[in-house]
Each structure stands twice: as structure tokens, then as C-alpha cells.
Design an enzyme around this catalytic site. Structure first.
Site, short mmCIF file in Angstrom:
data_model
loop_
_atom_site.label_atom_id
_atom_site.label_comp_id
_atom_site.label_asym_id
_atom_site.label_seq_id
_atom_site.Cartn_x
_atom_site.Cartn_y
_atom_site.Cartn_z
N ASP A 247 0.82 -1.20 0.00
CA ASP A 247 0.00 0.00 0.00
C ASP A 247 0.86 1.26 0.00
OD1 ASP A 247 -2.30 -1.49 0.05
OD2 ASP A 247 -2.65 -1.28 2.21
N LYS A 269 -3.91 2.72 -1.62
CA LYS A 269 -5.15 3.48 -1.50
C LYS A 269 -4.86 4.77 -0.75
CE LYS A 269 -7.96 -0.70 -0.88
NZ LYS A 269 -6.88 -1.59 -0.47
#
Length: 471
Positions: A247, A269
Site C-alpha cells: 500500500d 489506497k
């Protein structure tokens, strides 16, 4: 990185050493272990070098250095007590594009010698880039005590078996898994006991059993940012992975610890910005594992605290794929610790509540009445976007507008940024906060001004001490 570590094959290659004293002798003894063809330029030899010469270990020119001596040599080392001569050797080597080392005079060196741990064929080289040779020596001594003596024989046997393993196991990933299992299992255990014959039998049995084809998924918490907070188990799995899905919240320092040839896929994200939809991440985890790969899903903080780790493992479990979970230090624990904000304190807070400021359906499902009670700490993940609403709701439900708050950006990283204020000013603080950021609300925030430590002290010295004390 100021110097690129290289291992040079010096076997039967000519190396010129300028100098015939004890310093030159120490370098020559090292070169001899590497099989170099040694040429010495010096008017006289110390007793140690004379003994080596008589044994046929070096060629002695018997005269002072001349530039022509650099013709057809591979490396040159200047080891005299004449600074001007050493500088001249370095300059002449530079003109010929030859690598040169001037002992104890780094500015004239185009290569330097590291501290060495010799478990041939395993060799560990440690360098401080010439800045702290004593520290490099201390590290070498620590590692010497940790690395087992059987590493060399074990590596030699593994090298002898490489061809057979390659013939039997065609895929590179399959061979790597075979060796990882062998070097962490029965083969290594027998080598540690000095039972070489039985160790080779264990290799034979493992090879006859055939490769393991099943893939697996490891959900690993990367911690809040500082790579020193990564767990040992997480590091081990990152070093064994075929592919790593990570991530945006995973720091570059942590990513640097991933196995060099592992495939890296960003599944990051940010608020309002998804590089890969969640369903695609779930599908990819399953697909990669079904291809027989070791997959690490690397998530910032702890994967089970607002990290959607549970959702991802549901998909993996439904597909019947083996998995494991490695916890990480969650941002609320790491960032507050580095900001000098204890989450609980006998005089200020008897409970801590973790909250997400980003709900899946966008609806307000929080119990504001309960959250507004005093003597508790609120740690709000992804809370800067809704800071105004959070402040308004808490004050409306009874929390004092003067309650201390903190917004911690890039917690535990070298550029950590901490803002403090009051609940009524939370929105203004949030608007100035770089992301990712954690919002902390409660009386414990006031302690930041007393016990804030990160960046306030000589952290370089602190980190060095933690590295030195490896044992």
C-alpha cells in the site's frame, strides 16, 4: 550509498603493492587469500614479506615506484609512510583508469577494503565508507559471534548440489523454495551438528520428494513507517516472497527490505484515490497464490486495524489457500509514542478508542455520545478529511472545546510533523496537516510538551547503539 560493494575475482590477476613494510604485509596476506598474483615495488622488504617472497608468494621488483609499473596490473595498493609517494601512485592509477587504494588515506582511494567475515565461500563485508572504521570493526566482531562456523561447509555442499537441483526442479521459484526449506530445515540442522554425510542424505531425500507447488499468502503489518519497528517475522517473510503487494502507507524504508528480485505491485489506497479496487486486490492475491507463489500482502500499520486485512483473507480462505498473519505496530501506537503522547495515563485516560474517519458506506455510524465522555483517548485514523464534523459532533455531545488534540503526520518517519491545539481548532490543524495523518483527542495530548523526544535528541547516536548491540 557512497561506495558500491563489489567482490573481485583476483585469482591469477596481477596486483601491484607499493611498499615493503608491515602495513603492506597485512594487505598482501589478504590478497594472497584471494589468490592474487602479487608484485611488490619497494627498495627493501620487512621480514614477513621476505619470508613470503622466499616461499614464492610474491614478485619483488626491488626498486621504488615508477608509473610504468602500472602497466598490465589489475589493482594497485599504496602502503608506504611517504604521503607524497602514495598520492603520486593514486594519481598515476587514476590516469590509467585503475582502481587504487591508499592505506589510511581515503581521499586518494578509488576503492576501500571492508571489514571481512570469512566463512568461505560465504564472505560478509562491512564498511562505514571510511567514516567510522572502529564502528565497522565492532559490527564485524558482533556478527562473527552470531554467524555459525558451519556456514562455509554448508554453502560448499549447496554449491555442489546446485546442478542436480537445477536438473530436477526446472522453475527458478521452485528451486528457491527448495533451498529455503533445506537451509532452514533438516539439512541445516545436521550441518550444525557436523554430520555432513547425513546432511547430504537429507538433501537427497528432499530432492526425491519433489518440489512443493502450493502457493501461500502472508498478510504482514509493515508498521507506521520507521523500518526499525518492523517485526522480525515480517522481515523474514518479505525476504522469502515471490511477489509483494503493498500500500501507499508502506514507507520506502520498509520496501527497501523486500527481497531484491521479488515482484512488487502497488495496490495503494489514498482517500478518494484507489490505484487498484479492493475486489481486484482480493482476486490478485488468490491468482498469484494459485500460481504457486509466496505472496506477501504488505500493509501499513497493523493489517487488522482499519486495513481491510480481514476482507482480503476472507477471499483467500474461500479459495482454500494457506495463509498466515503477522501483526504490525499500528499507527495509533507508533505515532503517539514517537510524539510523546501516551495513549493511557492514570491521571488522564483510562481507555483508548480506535476510530476510522472513513466509513465504508459514508454514513455516520459512530456513537458520539459515548465518544464524547471524558477520561478517554480517541485515536482517529483517516480523520483529517472529516475533522470539522468530528470536532462539531464531540463538542455538541458534551466534550469540552478546550480538550487537547494532536494531528500527527508521517508518524515515526524522519519528517514526522506534530501539531497540537484544542478540539475547537481541530479543523484548522487538519487543513495544514500533510497526509497520512492521525488525529488524537484527549487530555494525554498535553503531555507531548513534556515528553516529546523524537527529533529532540541525538538519534544518530541512539540508532548506532541499537545496531551495535546485535547480540
Amino acid at each position: 550509498m557512497e561506495y558500491l560493494p563489489l567482490f573481485a575475482d583476483l585469482r591469477r590477476r596481477p596486483v601491484l603493492v607499493v611498499g615493503g613494510g608491515e602495513v603492506a604485509a597485512r594487505k598482501i596476506q589478504l590478497l594472497m587469500r584471494a589468490g592474487a598474483q602479487i608484485i611488490v615495488a619497494a627498495r627493501a622488504l620487512c621480514p614477513a614479506l621476505e619470508e613470503i617472497r622466499q616461499a614464492g608468494g610474491l614478485s619483488w621488483l626491488g626498486e621504488s615506484f615508477e608509473p610504468a609499473m602500472l602497466d598490465d596490473v589489475f589493482l594497485v595498493i599504496a602502503a608506504t609512510d611517504d604521503a607524497a609517494l602514495n598520492a603520486r601512485v593514486s594519481q598515476c592509477a587514476e590516469q590509467r583508469h585503475l582502481l587504487a587504494n591508499v592505506v589510511d588515506d581515503q581521499p586518494y582511494c578509488s576503492f576501500i577494503f571492508p571489514s571481512i567475515i570469512d566463512r568461505a565461500p560465504i564472505v560478509v563485508a562491512i564498511s562505514s565508507s571510511g567514516t567510522a572504521p572502529v564502528l565497522a570493526r565492532i559490527l564485524r566482531e558482533k556478527l562473527e559471534s552470531i554467524l555459525p562456523t558451519f556456514l562455509g561447509p554448508m554453502a560448499a555442499i549447496a554449491g555442489a548440489w546446485r546442478g542436480r537441483v537445477k536438473q530436477r526442479i526446472r522453475s527458478m521459484a521452485g528451486r528457491r523454495r527448495f533451498w529455503e526449506k533445506a537451509l532452514n530445515g533438516r539439512f541445516a540442522s545436521l550441518m550444525a551438528q557436523g554430520r555432513l554425510e547425513q546432511a547430504e542424505q537429507a538433501l537427497e531425500q528432499a530432492l526425491n520428494a519433489g518440489p512443493e507447488h502450493g502457493g501461500e499468502v502472508a498478510l504482514v503489518g509493515a508498521g507506521p513507517g520507521d523500518s526499525g519497528l518492523l517485526t522480525l517475522r515480517g522481515l523474514q517473510l518479505m525476504q522469502q516472497a515471490d511477489v509483494v503487494l503493498y500500500d501507499y502507507l508502506v514507507s520506502p524504508e520498509v520496501l527497501e527490505l523486500v527481497r531484491r528480485d521479488a515482484e512488487r505491485i502497488c495496490a495503494g489506497k489514498r482517500v478518494g484515490e484507489h490505484s487498484m479496487p479492493q475486489q481486484e486486490i482480493n482476486r490478485l492475491l488468490v491468482t498469484l497464490a494459485q500460481q504457486g507463489k509466496k505472496v506477501v500482502r504488505l500493509k501499513g500499520g497493523d493489517p487488522f486495524i482499519f486495513g481491510r486485512g480481514g476482507e482480503e483473507l476472507q477471499a483467500v480462505a474461500t479459495a482454500g489457500i494457506p495463509f498466515q498473519v503477522v501483526s504490525g505496530i499500528t499507527a495509533a501506537a507508533g505515532a503517539t509514542a514517537y510524539a510523546g503522547i501516551p495513549l493511557t495515563h492514570r491521571e488522564h485516560a483510562q481507555s483508548i478508542t480506535f476510530i476510522t474517519g472513513h466509513l465504508r458506506d459514508g454514513a455516520d455510524a459512530l456513537d458520539w455520545q459515548a465518544l464524547a465522555r471524558g477520561r478517554q483517548t480517541l485515536a482517529i485514523y483517516m480523520g483529517v478529511v472529516k475533522a470539522a464534523e468530528i470536532s462539531s459532533q464531540l463538542i455538541r455531545h458534551g466534550r469540552s472545546a478546550q480538550t487537547p488534540v494532536a494531528v500527527i503526520s508521517r508518524g515515526t518517519c524522519s519528517d514526522q510533523y506534530v501539531q497540537t491545539g484544542t478540539l475547537e481548532a481541530l479543523d484548522q490543524l487538519a487543513q495544514k496537516a500533510p497526509t497520512p495523518a492521525l488525529v488524537v483527542i484527549g487530555e494525554v495530548v498535553a503531555l507531548h510538551h513534556e515528553i516529546n523526544w523524537f527529533g529532540q535528541q541525538n538519534l544518530a547516536a541512539q540508532k548506532r547503539a541499537s545496531v551495535v548491540n546485535l547480540a
